[in-house]
Design a protein around this motif. Sequence first.
Motif, PDB file in Angstrom:
ATOM      1  N   ASP A 213      15.146  58.580  63.473  1.00  0.00           N
ATOM      2  CA  ASP A 213      14.036  59.529  63.562  1.00  0.00           C
ATOM      3  C   ASP A 213      14.578  60.931  63.295  1.00  0.00           C
ATOM      4  O   ASP A 213      15.409  61.431  64.065  1.00  0.00           O
ATOM      5  CB  ASP A 213      13.415  59.460  64.959  1.00  0.00           C
ATOM      6  N   PRO A 214      14.137  61.604  62.232  1.00  0.00           N
ATOM      7  CA  PRO A 214      14.639  62.954  61.935  1.00  0.00           C
ATOM      8  C   PRO A 214      14.399  63.932  63.087  1.00  0.00           C
ATOM      9  O   PRO A 214      15.137  64.915  63.227  1.00  0.00           O
ATOM     10  CB  PRO A 214      13.839  63.357  60.692  1.00  0.00           C
ATOM     11  N   ALA A 215      13.393  63.669  63.915  1.00  0.00           N
ATOM     12  CA  ALA A 215      13.129  64.557  65.062  1.00  0.00           C
ATOM     13  C   ALA A 215      14.302  64.570  66.026  1.00  0.00           C
ATOM     14  O   ALA A 215      14.520  65.559  66.734  1.00  0.00           O
ATOM     15  CB  ALA A 215      11.858  64.111  65.780  1.00  0.00           C
ATOM     16  N   GLY A 216      15.070  63.479  66.059  1.00  0.00           N
ATOM     17  CA  GLY A 216      16.243  63.440  66.918  1.00  0.00           C
ATOM     18  C   GLY A 216      17.287  64.448  66.476  1.00  0.00           C
ATOM     19  O   GLY A 216      17.946  65.082  67.310  1.00  0.00           O
ATOM     20  N   ILE A 217      17.455  64.600  65.176  1.00  0.00           N
ATOM     21  CA  ILE A 217      18.396  65.594  64.654  1.00  0.00           C
ATOM     22  C   ILE A 217      17.941  66.991  65.051  1.00  0.00           C
ATOM     23  O   ILE A 217      18.738  67.815  65.526  1.00  0.00           O
ATOM     24  CB  ILE A 217      18.513  65.469  63.130  1.00  0.00           C
ATOM     25  N   ASP A 218      16.653  67.259  64.877  1.00  0.00           N
ATOM     26  CA  ASP A 218      16.137  68.580  65.245  1.00  0.00           C
ATOM     27  C   ASP A 218      16.290  68.838  66.743  1.00  0.00           C
ATOM     28  O   ASP A 218      16.564  69.966  67.167  1.00  0.00           O
ATOM     29  CB  ASP A 218      14.668  68.701  64.834  1.00  0.00           C
ATOM     30  N   ALA A 219      16.137  67.787  67.556  1.00  0.00           N
ATOM     31  CA  ALA A 219      16.298  67.933  69.006  1.00  0.00           C
ATOM     32  C   ALA A 219      17.739  68.279  69.348  1.00  0.00           C
ATOM     33  O   ALA A 219      18.000  69.140  70.207  1.00  0.00           O
ATOM     34  CB  ALA A 219      15.875  66.649  69.715  1.00  0.00           C
ATOM     35  N   VAL A 220      18.688  67.612  68.697  1.00  0.00           N
ATOM     36  CA  VAL A 220      20.104  67.910  68.941  1.00  0.00           C
ATOM     37  C   VAL A 220      20.411  69.353  68.549  1.00  0.00           C
ATOM     38  O   VAL A 220      21.056  70.094  69.298  1.00  0.00           O
ATOM     39  CB  VAL A 220      20.997  66.928  68.152  1.00  0.00           C
ATOM     40  N   VAL A 221      19.950  69.774  67.391  1.00  0.00           N
ATOM     41  CA  VAL A 221      20.231  71.135  66.926  1.00  0.00           C
ATOM     42  C   VAL A 221      19.611  72.165  67.874  1.00  0.00           C
ATOM     43  O   VAL A 221      20.206  73.210  68.159  1.00  0.00           O
ATOM     44  CB  VAL A 221      19.735  71.331  65.482  1.00  0.00           C
ATOM     45  N   SER A 222      18.430  71.861  68.409  1.00  0.00           N
ATOM     46  CA  SER A 222      17.763  72.810  69.310  1.00  0.00           C
ATOM     47  C   SER A 222      18.561  73.046  70.578  1.00  0.00           C
ATOM     48  O   SER A 222      18.431  74.099  71.211  1.00  0.00           O
ATOM     49  CB  SER A 222      16.358  72.308  69.661  1.00  0.00           C
ATOM     50  N   ALA A 223      19.397  72.071  70.977  1.00  0.00           N
ATOM     51  CA  ALA A 223      20.208  72.243  72.186  1.00  0.00           C
ATOM     52  C   ALA A 223      21.141  73.434  72.068  1.00  0.00           C
ATOM     53  O   ALA A 223      21.507  74.057  73.076  1.00  0.00           O
ATOM     54  CB  ALA A 223      21.012  70.968  72.464  1.00  0.00           C
ATOM     55  N   PHE A 224      21.513  73.796  70.843  1.00  0.00           N
ATOM     56  CA  PHE A 224      22.453  74.896  70.637  1.00  0.00           C
ATOM     57  C   PHE A 224      21.793  76.262  70.725  1.00  0.00           C
ATOM     58  O   PHE A 224      22.467  77.288  70.552  1.00  0.00           O
ATOM     59  CB  PHE A 224      23.187  74.707  69.308  1.00  0.00           C
TER      60      PHE A 224
END
Length: 227
Positions: free
Chosen positions: A76-87
């Motif tokens: 799910d590409p949203a997972g990548i965006d979620a990881v990046v948002s953590a930063f």
Amino acid sequence: MIQHVYDRVLQARSVDRVLVATEDRRIADAVRAFGGEAVMTSPHHSSGTDRLAEAAAALAESTIVVNVQGDEPMLDPAGIDAVVSAFDDAGVAMATVSLPLRTLADMFSVNVVKVVTDAVGDALYFSRSPIPCVRDAGGGPDGSAAAAVSQGLARRHVGLYGYRREALLRFAGWPPAPLEVAEGLEQLRAMHHGLAIRVVAMEGEGGVAVDTQEDLEHVRALLAGGQ
């Protein structure tokens, strides 16, 4: 399969560049054949993160690097965006994702990695064994695991990691840790050396990693159905 993963990563809004790091020239050739970008790395790495670090060392312009497993065609590409948002939190150096764990079969599966976190969402531990243990549930290990699932305490880890580049390079310089070797989980090396891992809790069912022939047939059926 690698093209499906590549195309999914491109759908993430937070990604500027997609690069396949591999020691296998056949994979690199396949990636370039569909127009992707690939880089050759050493065949002697003990983990995918070590391979990623070699590639990232040459990317001085990159500040955040996300490691996507090549066996996740339903990512799910949203997972990548979620990881990046953590930063967005300047104190986060490494991040990953978890999803609800909903079945007893998954709780006991060594192919499903479980994770527990602290109050701010940093990982306390990752394991292939059932965690957490609900001590007073009764019914032995089955009862404890079932209670953890029913109470929403059980979370499954998604094998998707983000790093600040300097943290990734530090990680690759550390030797494997005893628990990393025992569990076969490279993220435990980071925890062993005191590097906190922020775990972004998401909802949903997640994709299907291809670990077995049965997984491969299941994914083929899903893709044939238009998912």
